[in-house]
Design an enzyme around this catalytic site. Sequence first.
Site, PDB file in Angstrom:
ATOM      1  CB  SER A 104      -0.890   0.023   1.244  1.00 17.19           C
ATOM      2  OG  SER A 104      -1.564  -1.194   1.383  1.00 17.19           O
TER       3      SER A 104
HETATM    4  N1  SAH Z   1      -0.736  -4.968   4.051  1.00 17.79           N
HETATM    5  C1  SAH Z   1       0.079  -5.263   2.889  1.00 17.79           C
HETATM    6  C2  SAH Z   1      -0.610  -4.973   1.565  1.00 17.79           C
HETATM    7  C3  SAH Z   1      -1.657  -5.954   1.316  1.00 17.79           C
HETATM    8  S1  SAH Z   1      -2.188  -6.210  -0.333  1.00 17.79           S
HETATM    9  C4  SAH Z   1       1.417  -4.562   2.954  1.00 17.79           C
HETATM   10  O1  SAH Z   1       1.690  -3.851   3.929  1.00 17.79           O
HETATM   11  O2  SAH Z   1       2.228  -4.774   2.046  1.00 17.79           O
HETATM   12  C5  SAH Z   1      -3.539  -7.260   0.086  1.00 17.79           C
HETATM   13  C6  SAH Z   1      -3.151  -8.648   0.518  1.00 17.79           C
HETATM   14  O3  SAH Z   1      -4.336  -9.293   0.927  1.00 17.79           O
HETATM   15  C7  SAH Z   1      -2.558  -9.502  -0.598  1.00 17.79           C
HETATM   16  O4  SAH Z   1      -1.285  -9.943  -0.241  1.00 17.79           O
HETATM   17  C8  SAH Z   1      -3.546 -10.644  -0.729  1.00 17.79           C
HETATM   18  O5  SAH Z   1      -2.922 -11.902  -1.002  1.00 17.79           O
HETATM   19  C9  SAH Z   1      -4.215 -10.665   0.634  1.00 17.79           C
HETATM   20  N2  SAH Z   1      -5.514 -11.287   0.681  1.00 17.79           N
HETATM   21  C10 SAH Z   1      -6.562 -11.159  -0.171  1.00 17.79           C
HETATM   22  N3  SAH Z   1      -7.592 -11.925   0.241  1.00 17.79           N
HETATM   23  C11 SAH Z   1      -7.200 -12.538   1.389  1.00 17.79           C
HETATM   24  C12 SAH Z   1      -7.818 -13.449   2.289  1.00 17.79           C
HETATM   25  N4  SAH Z   1      -9.059 -13.909   2.121  1.00 17.79           N
HETATM   26  N5  SAH Z   1      -7.103 -13.868   3.356  1.00 17.79           N
HETATM   27  C13 SAH Z   1      -5.833 -13.445   3.562  1.00 17.79           C
HETATM   28  N6  SAH Z   1      -5.203 -12.589   2.749  1.00 17.79           N
HETATM   29  C14 SAH Z   1      -5.872 -12.139   1.673  1.00 17.79           C
END
Ligand code: SAH
Length: 219
Positions: free
Chosen positions: A67
């Site tokens: 993000s």
């Molecule tokens: N917080 C992260 C950015 C996240 S991007 C950072 O600091 O870099 C969103 C993430 O959510 C992705 O890695 C994706 O794989 C995960 N995601 C999406 N659906 C999910 C689910 N049902 N359970 C766990 N993770 C999930």
Amino acid sequence: MSDEDHQDSPAERKMRFLFQLRSRGVTDPRVLAAMERIDRGIFVRGQFADRAYDDTPLPIPCGQTISQPSVVGLMTQALNPGPRDTVLEVGTGSGYQAAVLAGLCRRVYTVDRHRRLVQEAEAIFHDLGLPNITAQVADGSRGLPDQAPFDRILVTAAAEDPPGPLLAQLKIGGIMVVPVGQSDAVQTLIRVTRSETGFDYDELRQVRFVPLVEGLGQT
Ligand code: SAH
């Protein structure tokens, strides 16, 4: 903001990074201090590494994104974690947000549906000496029932609605911050506060996140 003819020193880079956060509304001194301690450059690799200090989301493996720093700051500020809190983060991604949270609360549980992302983030947490983060491969839309309830829950992927299991795993007095809306459109970041009698919802701002997908990923 990258200036190709001029190489910033690490100190200049950090000052510019913090200035950018403040100018975009990240004003909580605890959040700024936590973000000052965690170098975003460690979480961004390959061709985008030179943009790690820009206020922009960047690609990470498995088709996901780290993000934008100001959004990390604003979400952390809205979550308002206390030093004794146990926090669940759904969506480990690069691990950057979890590392920032680790400086502000007692324990962070972070889950991602992609094993590769969890393994890479765990290696960074280990290198940085952040023992209060537990990273796990799990479908975060179901929460983490074994460790529930949580003081704070931060969802960093967009859901159509706040997932029921996550609401159920929030303590009374607890706060959840989650982007809601269709995955291919602009979403609204909301803050849900659980009271004795129910849930209060605040709309914070427009955001754009990758979707929350049910089930585990292939990698
Ligand atoms: N917080 C992260 C950015 C996240 S991007 C950072 O600091 O870099 C969103 C993430 O959510 C992705 O890695 C994706 O794989 C995960 N995601 C999406 N659906 C999910 C689910 N049902 N359970 C766990 N993770 C999930």
